[in-house]
Every structure is written in structure tokens, then in C-alpha cells.
Design a protein around this motif. Structure first.
Motif, mmCIF file in Angstrom:
data_model
loop_
_atom_site.group_PDB
_atom_site.id
_atom_site.type_symbol
_atom_site.label_atom_id
_atom_site.label_comp_id
_atom_site.label_asym_id
_atom_site.label_seq_id
_atom_site.Cartn_x
_atom_site.Cartn_y
_atom_site.Cartn_z
ATOM 1 N N SER A 64 -0.578 1.885 -4.033
ATOM 2 C CA SER A 64 -2.276 2.293 -4.203
ATOM 3 C C SER A 64 -2.222 2.982 -2.337
ATOM 4 C CB SER A 64 -2.532 0.544 -3.586
ATOM 5 O OG SER A 64 -2.253 0.352 -5.314
ATOM 6 N N ALA A 65 -1.285 2.777 -1.543
ATOM 7 C CA ALA A 65 -1.475 3.232 -0.306
ATOM 8 C C ALA A 65 -0.854 4.993 -0.300
ATOM 9 C CB ALA A 65 -0.302 1.919 0.957
ATOM 10 N N VAL A 66 0.042 5.294 -1.049
ATOM 11 C CA VAL A 66 0.261 6.208 -1.410
ATOM 12 C C VAL A 66 -1.129 6.887 -2.048
ATOM 13 C CG1 VAL A 66 2.065 7.902 -2.231
ATOM 14 C CG2 VAL A 66 2.674 5.979 -1.421
ATOM 15 N N ILE A 447 -8.414 3.987 4.678
ATOM 16 C CA ILE A 447 -8.451 2.732 5.259
ATOM 17 C C ILE A 447 -7.927 2.054 4.051
ATOM 18 C CG2 ILE A 447 -9.330 1.418 5.726
ATOM 19 C CD1 ILE A 447 -10.778 2.826 8.416
ATOM 20 N N GLY A 448 -8.224 2.820 2.484
ATOM 21 C CA GLY A 448 -8.748 2.118 0.991
ATOM 22 C C GLY A 448 -7.466 1.853 0.348
ATOM 23 N N GLY A 449 -6.637 2.743 1.187
ATOM 24 C CA GLY A 449 -4.816 2.523 0.413
ATOM 25 C C GLY A 449 -4.306 1.457 1.372
ATOM 26 N N ALA A 452 -5.702 -2.573 0.113
ATOM 27 C CA ALA A 452 -4.636 -3.048 -1.106
ATOM 28 C C ALA A 452 -3.928 -2.982 -1.582
ATOM 29 C CB ALA A 452 -5.183 -1.082 -1.948
ATOM 30 N N ARG A 453 -2.270 -2.954 -0.428
ATOM 31 C CA ARG A 453 -2.110 -3.692 0.036
ATOM 32 C C ARG A 453 -1.845 -5.848 0.376
ATOM 33 N NH1 ARG A 453 2.372 -0.357 2.037
ATOM 34 N NH2 ARG A 453 2.413 1.368 2.633
#
Length: 507
Positions: A64-66, A447-449, A452-453
């Protein structure tokens, strides 16, 4: 199709009564969006799929971060992409070369091997930066000297191509990618971009002089400095990457952290430059920019949640949603078509609302409503995730409700974003401020990515959705509380402007 004066000027053919060149740009954008959204519907699923299933084997948080930083960089590079077109290549060639680079990126993704995945994503980011901002500029070129209403109608048709491509893509790329082979799905995205390029070249005659030359051509020495800067940047990235690998710091996670920090620091630096640079801002321009920062922040929060559709919501659809239709399980990537079709259906409704009973709904109020709507969608997701955690797969109708709320929020915020940016921009920074709107999306996505962590690690699934949802709702309520103050800062009412002398809102 009706024949217009401008259509006759370009050979007699028209596209829904508009210049035939609009057809060329419409289908170029449609196929580019087909490739972008088709690949996006698969990306997080492929990254998180186990290696045994020919995926990358990343954790859901890392995947999700990627996706988050990838989406953020797509919007971030629109800034240099616009500069390259204005100063060096011209919009026409920028769109062409951007499409070629995008297609190359999808071809790279279609080749098995981790290295080709990262190369492909970088190429798509670079190519989109060249194509995305400049194809819209070319649409504007087609309507020079024409009335604003006709120009707006042309853009409305053009933007329909975006949503048409986004709607159709998951049905094709998603089906092939999830049911046959991931890389075949990515290859389909490459074919879509190739089709867009072919018709762009063949339809070039209908574009006339639009975008043939840079609008503000740079002198030869600037060209040389630009190419030297490109080389220096590439070398610098290789050196930094090599040193990081040597000391054990180089990893996918650390790269995403670095990109997110870069996006935030660049944005802070940009606004510092606006306020502290020697631009000779007038008191009114400073007041406008104080208001704009609050709207910018609201937009970043909105996109932070909204664009998790390609990551967090996509994984939820795969893992926790009942996708059975008359005994057949549809690919989870098909849920990514819900938002585009809702935009197509609801855009005319919102357009009528803003010129009808909602015409007095101010821009800050629209932004506040968008935050409450997108936050409300995640409050709903908190409830839905709690159902899923009990061991029951939820009906896809919950996803439809979530996307409905988010689409309504998008239609309240996105169409007015560029408009309010151009309205509030200082005269000497008008062109640069247009890029600020893309920065809001870049920061929000990056930031949203990273946020998600937290899902499934620091916070349980329901608490993750509830936390972000309430954050957006509270931000929307706070913005509503300061609508009057913000309107005063924007100079929309002289009496409110006097009241604003006490200072900016402190929410």
C-alpha cells in the motif's frame, strides 16, 4: 454531429459539434487512462500476492505504501512536466514522448522480474508527468478566441474520456491479470497506451497548430543546463542508492519513507518560497494565500483517504468481499470501476446543483462537505471491517455505498480545486500556483500510503478506518466553522474581510 465554425476551419469534421482535434485528444486521454487505471487496479494485488502465486510477496502495508508514493509522484512530476512543455518541447511533443515512456513502463511491468517492476513504475511516473498536464493544455489551445461556455463544454467531453477509460480498464486488465497472469494484465495496459499513441499520431492534422511550439521557449543555454541537471540528478540518485545499499539502508520501505518526506518538504518549501520570496505580494494576495493554505490542507487530507481506493480498499475487496454473481466470482479489481461510472452518472447532477440551488455554496463549504463525505465513507468502512473480522464476507453493496460517498466528495472538491487556485494565485506566480493543486494530491497520496501501514499492525482494521474517517470528519467540521473567516480572507465579502483582520483561522 453539428457543424461548427471552428469545425469547418479544420476541414469540416467535428466531434459532437466541437473541433475534430478534440476527438484525437479525447481518445488519447481515454487510452492513457485505460492503461493507468487498468494497471492500478492490479498493482497492489500483484505486489501483495505471494511469490508462489507469481506476485512480489510484499506485506499489505508495504504494498500500500508503494502504491501511495507511486500515485503521489505521478502528480508531483506534473510540475516539471508542464515546465518542459512550456520551455523546451512544446505540448504536442511532450504528450507524444510521454505516451511512449508510459507504454515502455507498462511493457517493463509485463516482463517477469522484480527489477522490471520498479523500472516500469519509474517510467510510468515520468511519462505521465509529460503527458497528463500537457494534453489538457492542448484542449485549451483548440478553443482560443472562443466563448468560455463552449470551452467548458469541450473540457466536459474531454474529461468524459478519462472516466470512460477508467471504467472499462479493470474489466479487461483485471480479468486477464487476476484470472490468467499478472504480467498479461500489465501487457494489456501497454497495448491500450499503444492504441492511444497510434491514433494521436494519425489524428495530428486535426490539432492544427495546438501545442506545436513551446509557449515560452527557453534559450539554448537553458536547454544545456536542463540536460545537465537531468544527468546530475540521475547520477546523484544512483550514488545515494549505492551508498544506502552499502550500509544496509536500501529497502523498499525506506525508499517509500524517503519519497513521502521529500513530497512534504517540497510542499513546505514551496509555500515558504511563496510567502518569503521577493514577489512583491500585495496585502490582498497575502490574504488570499493564507486562505489557500487551509484549502490546500483540506485537499491533501481528502486525497489521503480517497486514493486509498487503489490500495487499502482494493485489498479489502479481494480478501473480505463476497464477489459471487450467480455462482461466478468476479475479479476483485472490477470494484475499481465503481467510482468512474458513478462520476459519469453524478457529474451532471452536481453541475446542475452548483448552478441551481447550490450556487451560493462557497468553495470552503464545498471543501468541508467533501471532507465529511470522504470521512463518512471510512466510518462506514469501520463498520464493514468489523463485520468482515467476524468471519463473514460482506456484500459488494457496501463497497458501492463507500464509493458513492467518496464520489460525491470528489465532485464537491475536485472540479473547483483548479478554479480556486487560479482565482487566489498571486499575479507573479499564476503558472506556478497551478502546480500547487497537484502538490496537494501528491502529499495526500504519499502520506496516505504510509498511513496504510498502520492497518493490522498498530491499529486493528475497524480502528484504522474509524481513526482516519473521524479525522476527516472533524477536519470538515472545523473548516465549516471557519467558512465565514476564509471567505473574508478570500475577499468575497467586504464586511467579512474586516472581521478577518484578527488573523487566520486557528482550527
Amino acid at each position: 454531429m453539428a457543424v461548427s465554425q471552428s469545425g469547418r476551419a479544420q476541414g469540416g469534421r467535428t466531434f459532437f459539434g466541437h473541433p475534430w482535434g478534440l476527438a484525437t485528444l479525447f481518445f488519447t486521454e481515454m487510452w492513457e487512462r485505460f492503461s493507468f487505471y487498468g494497471m492500478r487496479s492490479l498493482l497492489v494485488l500483484f505486489l501483495a500476492a505471494p511469490v508462489a502465486q507469481e506476485g512480489m510477496g510484499l506485506s499489505d502495508g508495504t504494498a500500500s505504501a508503494v502504491v501511495g508514493v507511486y500515485q503521489g509522484m505521478v502528480y508531483f512530476v506534473a510540475l516539471p512536466g508542464g515546465w518542459i512543455a512550456d520551455r523546451i518541447l512544446g505540448a504536442r511533443r511532450s504528450v507524444l514522448w510521454g505516451g511512449v515512456v508510459i507504454m515502455s513502463g507498462h511493457i517493463s511491468l509485463a516482463i517477469p522480474g522484480d527489477a522490471f517492476v520498479w523500472i516500469g513504475l519509474v517510467l510510468i511516473v515520468i511519462g505521465t508527468g509529460l503527458l497528463k498536464p500537457n494534453i489538457s493544455t492542448m484542449v485549451g489551445f483548440l478553443y482560443r478566441g472562443e466563448e468560455e461556455a463552449r470551452r467548458d463544454a469541450g473540457f466536459s467531453i474531454f474529461y468524459m474520456g478519462i472516466n470512460l477509460g477508467g471504467f472499462v480498464a479493470p474489466f479487461i486488465t483485471g480479468t486477464l491479470g487476476q484470472n490468467v497472469n499478472w504480467h498479461l494484465g500489465f501487457a494489456t495496459a501497454a497495448v491500450g497506451m499503444a492504441l492511444g499513441l497510434i491514433q494521436y499520431v494519425l489524428g495530428g492534422r486535426g490539432l492544427g497548430e495546438a501545442g506545436l511550439k513551446p509557449t515560452n521557449p527557453a534559450p539554448p543555454q537553458t536547454h544545456r543546463r536542463f540536460y545537465l541537471l537531468l544527468v546530475a540528478t540521475a547520477v546523484g540518485l544512483v550514488v545515494v542508492g549505492g551508498l544506502s545499499a552499502a550500509v544496509g539502508w536500501f529497502s523498499v520501505d525506506n525508499v517509500t519513507y524517503a519519497i513521502a518526506v521529500f513530497a512534504v518538504l517540497t510542499t513546505v518549501g514551496f509555500f515558504f518560497y511563496v510567502f518569503r520570496g521577493k514577489h512583491g505580494l500585495t496585502p490582498v494576495e497575502r490574504s488570499n494565500m493564507r486562505a489557500y493554505i487551509w484549502l490546500f490542507t483540506a485537499a491533501a487530507i481528502f486525497w489521503m483517504i480517497y486514493d486509498q481506493a487503489a490500495s487499502v480498499l482494493s485489498l479489502f475487496a479481494q480478501d473480505n468481499t463476497d464477489l459471487s454473481v450467480f455462482g461466478w466470482d468476479m475479479p476483485s479489481s472490477w470494484t475499481q470501476s465503481i467510482n468512474p461510472v458513478m462520476i459519469i452518472a453524478l457529474a451532471p447532477v452536481f453541475a446542475a446543483l452548483w448552478v441551481g440551488p447550490g450556487r451560493r455554496f462557497s468553495t470552503p463549504a464545498k471543501f468541508a462537505s467533501a471532507l465529511i463525505l470522504v470521512g463518512g465513507s471510512y466510518v462506514v468502512m469501520a463498520l464493514v471491517q468489523s463485520f468482515a473480522d467476524s468471519g463473514v464476507k460482506v456484500t459488494v453493496l457496501w463497497m458501492v455505498l463507500v464509493y458513492f460517498l467518496q464520489t460525491c466528495g470528489e465532485l464537491a472538491l475536485s472540479p473547483v480545486g483548479l478554479a480556486i487556485t487560479t482565482k487566489l494565485a498571486p499575479a507573479k506566480l499564476a503558472s506556478q500556483m497551478l502546480g500547487a493543486w497537484f502538490l496537494a494530491t501528491a502529499v495526500g497520496d504519499a502520506i496516505g500510503g504510509q498511513m496504510a501501514r498502520l492497518k493490522g499492525t498498530v491499529l486493528s482494521g475497524p480502528m484504522y478506518f474509524l481513526f482516519l474517517g473521524l479525522l476527516a470528519v472533524l477536519a470538515g467540521i472545523a473548516l465549516f466553522m471557519f467558512v465565514t473567516r476564509l471567505r473574508a480572507l478570500m475577499g468575497e465579502n467586504e464586511e467579512e474581510a474586516a472581521a478577518a483582520q484578527a488573523g487566520p483561522p486557528t482550527a
